[in-house]
Every structure is written in structure tokens, then in C-alpha cells.
Design a protein around this motif. Structure first.
Motif, mmCIF file in Angstrom:
data_model
loop_
_atom_site.group_PDB
_atom_site.id
_atom_site.type_symbol
_atom_site.label_atom_id
_atom_site.label_comp_id
_atom_site.label_asym_id
_atom_site.label_seq_id
_atom_site.Cartn_x
_atom_site.Cartn_y
_atom_site.Cartn_z
ATOM 1 N N GLY A 194 40.658 17.953 36.535
ATOM 2 C CA GLY A 194 41.109 19.132 35.804
ATOM 3 C C GLY A 194 40.894 19.007 34.308
ATOM 4 O O GLY A 194 40.429 19.946 33.656
ATOM 5 N N ILE A 239 38.487 21.263 31.930
ATOM 6 C CA ILE A 239 39.020 21.987 30.769
ATOM 7 C C ILE A 239 38.161 21.708 29.530
ATOM 8 O O ILE A 239 37.776 22.622 28.791
ATOM 9 C CB ILE A 239 40.486 21.570 30.505
ATOM 10 N N SER A 244 34.518 23.232 30.012
ATOM 11 C CA SER A 244 34.516 24.701 29.974
ATOM 12 C C SER A 244 34.903 25.215 28.590
ATOM 13 O O SER A 244 34.363 26.225 28.116
ATOM 14 C CB SER A 244 35.460 25.267 31.039
ATOM 15 N N ALA A 245 35.832 24.512 27.911
ATOM 16 C CA ALA A 245 36.193 24.915 26.546
ATOM 17 C C ALA A 245 35.006 24.756 25.596
ATOM 18 O O ALA A 245 34.782 25.590 24.717
ATOM 19 C CB ALA A 245 37.373 24.070 26.057
ATOM 20 N N GLU A 296 35.473 31.175 31.543
ATOM 21 C CA GLU A 296 36.900 31.283 31.261
ATOM 22 C C GLU A 296 37.719 31.090 32.538
ATOM 23 O O GLU A 296 38.807 30.493 32.523
ATOM 24 C CB GLU A 296 37.207 32.646 30.631
ATOM 25 N N TYR A 303 38.072 27.462 33.270
ATOM 26 C CA TYR A 303 39.033 26.898 32.318
ATOM 27 C C TYR A 303 40.469 27.145 32.784
ATOM 28 O O TYR A 303 41.306 26.218 32.791
ATOM 29 C CB TYR A 303 38.810 27.523 30.938
ATOM 30 N N LYS A 304 40.778 28.362 33.203
ATOM 31 C CA LYS A 304 42.160 28.692 33.574
ATOM 32 C C LYS A 304 42.551 28.077 34.913
ATOM 33 O O LYS A 304 43.702 27.661 35.103
ATOM 34 C CB LYS A 304 42.344 30.215 33.589
ATOM 35 N N ALA A 318 41.323 25.226 36.073
ATOM 36 C CA ALA A 318 41.488 23.803 35.771
ATOM 37 C C ALA A 318 42.806 23.545 35.059
ATOM 38 O O ALA A 318 43.495 22.556 35.344
ATOM 39 C CB ALA A 318 40.321 23.315 34.914
ATOM 40 N N ARG A 319 43.179 24.421 34.164
ATOM 41 C CA ARG A 319 44.435 24.252 33.425
ATOM 42 C C ARG A 319 45.640 24.329 34.361
ATOM 43 O O ARG A 319 46.561 23.505 34.268
ATOM 44 C CB ARG A 319 44.543 25.325 32.334
ATOM 45 N N THR A 335 45.668 21.167 36.627
ATOM 46 C CA THR A 335 46.028 19.969 35.858
ATOM 47 C C THR A 335 47.527 19.941 35.593
ATOM 48 O O THR A 335 48.163 18.875 35.649
ATOM 49 C CB THR A 335 45.264 19.940 34.522
#
Length: 534
Positions: free
Chosen positions: A180, A184, A187-188, A338, A341-342, A344-345, A348
């Protein structure tokens, strides 16, 4: 009456915790770190794959992987893992733990890289290539289960053996979290480099080239920790229990462990020579094995099977559950990068707050309260929380109740790991004879992966809504997330019942649990000529 323990094995049983214990935990644990990363990172990118390769209007749900493709991408590694657990488990008992240990790692390194390089001229060929390499990746991962567990159990002392084996397995939690975190970061970085257009523009392909790099980088990163561990695995000596009890070489066992423990150990070759000869030892498919260990094997296989149905369903489809309750925004409001990213967030956060702590609670308490109590408690609370989520499911879908849902959902992960997810890995490495230990652990683990496949394939279809428009387009009708959670609650309850077949191994030597010393004495008595009374 049991035969006197070999000095080299007794030295291992009573050894104080030393540097070599922690070295073995790190070396074996890095394999599990990699295993978890490779198995679960795919769930971070499946939605991305749908956006890249299935965004055209000809598909039933543009921008989403068809159910059969999603099931294959998510589940094919488990098919390979199951095969690897059976094959390498058997090979570990035939060739030795160390000789096989390096093979599994190299397969993982090569196939992690190859998965990220999946190629093809159309979406179907890319998915087929990806599934091919992920099958063989799973094959290598499968070998790590019985070998790592067996090596750690045979190196450890009996006082803290459970904690050491559980610590190896606990590295899986860090692997899940690392997947994760890495997703993040990557992807960021992509978001910063390529400003994101709206989803509708993204569906037409404006960011496909950038997003295509993203999932490949995430998959290939799994090769790095495995490659870094290879040298140290090759430096580990063969375990003394395999060398002495299976290979019958007491001199080599004593020499290896003298270096490791930094004490002088007598070889006792005569005592080893008098122990059970391979031709006289009962085999896996014998009546004697069934009498001694049949119920034990049923207990380890059934509980691992049931546990993995629930555990892998939860892990692989977190994103779908979070989307269903509205914790993740709708896909149409985000572009592809995006969304990764979300997702994975969110995953995590679950790993950090519940998955990782659960593993280490097991490490802390397994040698104090025992394997049986932890496994029973874990299944019990998983059952309770699953039903607590499922029965008032409509209550949890309201926006003001989402945090409560996430907290309770996190607690199911906590008690899976402070419970059966750890203990099902530990116990099979302790209760079977040395010559069958790796094989029986492989069988138990393979049963678990059969459960993971049920979870990966079954939950995917079951959790679908009863949307008639999708059914008309070829999608099978689902039972919905609520009913799927109820099914998982029932599965956990059955796991609690089958736990009563699993013996407690806390504080006992491996030979005491497997009854190998008793076996040797019985066979010696049988080989003596009958006494004739005059």
C-alpha cells in the motif's frame, strides 16, 4: 517409554534466545514479506487494469474488468501457490530444507519482474500473459510456506518456538502494508507529474500510457526484497533435525549447530544409527500415520481452509466493500491514477491499524496462552464482527455510520491475525514427524490456498448486486455484499468448531509432539526376538 533425546536436539530445545534466532527470523521473514506483497498488490491495481484495457464501449461495464477476467487475475496466483505448497513441501522432506529454499526465491524474483513486463497486442493477450507469470509467481510463493515454517520450527527452542514461527509469518503484515505504501508513493509521483483530467476524458485514453507504467512498477517492486535475501538463505546451514533424524548424519548436525550455538556438541552417531531406519518408518499414506496424526491433519487442513475463505475475501475485495458503503468515492469522480492512490491509502490504513498489530499480538502471547486459545478466540470474534456488520448492513451504508463500519471491519482483520491466520501457520510445523513435517505443512497450507481460491472466485461473484441490466449482458447474478458477509460469518463459526481437532503444542519439544521418540522405542521393541519362557 521415550528414547533419550539426541544432545544436538536437546541443545536446540533449551538454547537461550541468540542472534542466530533473529537472523533466521529475518531471512525467513523476508520471504513472507515478499509473498504478501506479491499476493496482495494485485488488488491495488485491478481497477486500474479495467480502466486501461477495458474502457471501450463494447464491454458490459466500460472501465471495469469483466468478472471472469478479474477472478483470473486475482485468483491465478493462488492456484500456483497451492501447487507450490504441495510440491516444495514434499521436496523439502526429500532433498532437505536448505537445498530447496533457494529455488523458491529465484522463481519469485524472476516472475515478479516478468509479471510487470506482461505484453500482448490486445487486452486479452496482456491479461493471459499476466496470469501466466502470476501462476508461476504463486508457485514460488507456495514453496516458501512449508519451508520457512519448518526451518524456523527446527531452529527454535521449545520455550519461544511459537513466537519465532509467528514472527516469520508476521512479516506478511509488513508486506501488505509495504504494498500500500509503495503504491501511494508511486501513484502520488505520477499524479504530480501528469495532471489528472476528469474520468470521462481518462476513459478515452488520455492518461493510459502513464497509468500503464504504474501497475507494472508496483508489480515488479516485489522482486527487490526477495533478491536481497537470496545470499543469506544460501549461507544458512541445513536444520539439525533434518540432518540428524532424516539424513541420519549426526556428525554434520553436531558440527552445524556447534557453529550456530557456539558450544561443543557431541556427534552421537551411534545413537542416530539406532533410531528408526527409513524403511521401517511409517509413511504419509499408512494406517499408522492415520492412527497417530490423521485427526491432527484434518484439523490443520480444515481450519486453514475455512480461515482463508474469509481472510482472502476480505483482503482482495476491500476496495469493493469500501466502495459499496461509500467510503471510497465513485470511480467516475476520479481518474485512474487517483483511484489507485485512494485504494492504496484505504488498504494501508487498515493494515497499519489492525492487520500488523494483530500479527504481533500473536507473537507476544502465543507462548503464554497457547495456540489453541488464540485460534479459538480469533475465530469467535471474527464470527461476531462479521454478523455485526452483515445483519444491520443497511445501517452501516449511511454516511454518518461509515467510520463505525470501517472500525468493525478492521477488528475482523485484527482477530484474524491475532488468531487463526497466524496459528494455522504455526501448528503444522510443530506436530508432525521430521521426515513428514514439510509435506504435512505443505498439505495444510495448500488446503488454505484452496480456501483462498474459493474466496477469490466465489466472493467476486457473490458480492455482485442483483442488477438485471448486468445479468442480461452475461454477468451472473450475485447475492450482494450483505449476504456475502453473512456467509463469511458462518465460515468463521465452522472454523471455530474444527479448531477442537488441533492439539496444543505450547512448551513441548517437536519430538514430543510428533511422538518420534516413542515411535523409535516401539519399533525397537518390535524388532527384538520374542522371549521364550522355559
Amino acid at each position: 517409554m521415550a528414547r533419550e533425546q539426541l544432545e544436538v536436539l536437546n541443545a536446540l530445545d533449551v538454547a537461550k534466545t541468540q542472534l542466530y534466532h533473529f537472523t533466521a527470523i529475518v531471512i525467513a521473514g523476508m520471504g513472507f514479506f515478499t509473498d504478501a506483497y506479491d499476493l496482495f498488490c494485485i488488488s491495488l491495481v485491478t481497477k486500474l487494469l479495467g480502466r486501461i484495457y477495458y474502457h471501450e464501449d463494447g464491454y458490459p461495464k466500460p472501465g471495469t474488468l469483466p468478472p471472469n477476467v478479474s477472478a483470473a487475475v486475482n485468483g491465478v496466483a493462488f492456484c500456483g501457490t497451492l501447487a507450490g505448497q504441495l510440491f516444495f513441501g514434499w521436496l523439502g522432506d526429500k532433498m532437505g530444507r536448505k537445498r530447496v529454499y533457494g529455488m523458491t526465491l529465484m522463481i519469485m524474483v524472476i516472475c515478479s519482474i516478468a509479471s510487470g513486463l506482461s505484453f500482448g497486442k490486445d487486452p486479452k493477450s496482456v491479461m493471459v500473459t499476466l496470469c501466466f507469470f502470476r501462476f508461476w509467481l504463486g508457485f514460488g510463493i507456495g514453496g516458501d510456506y512449508p519451508l520457512s515454517a519448518t526451518i524456523m520450527s527446527e531452529y527454535a527452542n521449545k520455550k519461544t518456538r511459537g513466537a519465532f514461527i509467528a514472527a516469520v509469518f508476521a512479516m506478511q503484515g509488513f508486506g501488505i502494508m509495504a504494498g500500500g505504501v509503495f503504491a501511494i508513493i508511486v501513484s502520488a509521483a505520477f499524479k504530480a507529474s501528469y495532471p489528472a483530467p476528469a474520468y470521462e476524458v481518462d476513459a478515452l485514453g488520455s492518461t493510459v500510457s502513464q497509468a500503464d507504467y504504474l501497475w507494472r512498477i508496483i508489480l515488479m517492486f516485489g522482486a527487490i526484497p526477495a533478491a536481497l535475501t537470496y545470499y543469506w538463505r544460501m549461507k544458512m546451514p541445513e536444520t539439525a533435525r533434518y540432518t540428524a533424524l532424516v539424513a541420519k548424519n549426526a556428525k554434520q548436525a553436531a558440527a552445524d549447530m556447534s557453529k550456530v550455538l557456539q558450544v561443543e556438541i557431541e556427534a552421537e552417531q551411534e545413537k542416530v544409527a539406532s533410531t528408526t531406519e527409513p524403511k521401517g518408518a511409517f509413511g504419509l499414506f499408512s494406517k499408522e500415520f492415520l492412527r497417530r496424526h490423521g485427526l491432527h491433519l484434518l484439523g490443520t487442513t480444515s481450519t486453514w481452509f475455512l480461515l482463508d475463505i474469509a481472510f482472502y475475501s476480505q483482503n482482495l475485495f476491500q476496495k469493493d466493500i469500501f466502495s459499496a458503503i461509500g467510503w471510497l468515492p465513485k470511480a467516475k469522480t476520479m481518474n485512474a491514477i487517483e483511484e489507485v492512490y485512494k485504494i492504496a491509502r484505504a488498504q494501508t490504513l487498515i493494515a497499519l491499524c489492525s492487520t500488523v498489530p494483530g500479527y504481533w499480538f500473536t507473537v507476544a502471547f502465543i507462548d503464554k496462552v497457547g495456540r489453541f486459545a488464540i485460534q479459538l478466540m480469533g475465530f469467535f470474534f471474527m464470527t461476531v464482527f462479521m454478523f455485526a456488520l452483515a445483519i444491520p448492513y443497511n445501517h452501516w451504508t449511511h454516511k454518518e455510520n461509515r467510520i463505525g463500519f470501517v472500525i468493525m471491519y478492521s477488528l475482523t482483520f485484527f482477530f484474524a491475525n491475532f488468531g487463526p491466520n497466524a496459528t494455522t501457520f504455526v501448528v503444522p510445523a510443530e506436530i508432525f514427524p521430521a521426515r513428514l513435517r514439510s509435506t504435512c505443512h505443505g498439505i495444510s497450507a495448500a488446503s488454505g490456498k484452496a480456501g483462498a481460491m474459493v474466496g477469490a472466485f466465489g466472493f467476486l461473484y457473490a458480492a455482485q448486486s442483483k442488477d438485471r441490466t448486468l445479468t442480461d449482458k452475461g454477468y451472473p447474478p450475485g447475492i450482494g455484499v450483505k449476504n456475502s458477509l453473512i456467509v463469511l460469518g458462518v465460515v468463521n463459526f465452522l472454523g471455530m468448531m474444527f479448531t477442537f481437532l488441533v492439539p496444543e503444542s505450547k512448551g513441548k519439544s517437536l519430538e514430543e509432539m510428533s511422538r518420534e521418540n516413542e515411535e523409535e522405542m516401539e519399533m525397537e521393541m518390535e524388532s527384538r526376538p520374542p522371549v521364550v519362557m522355559t
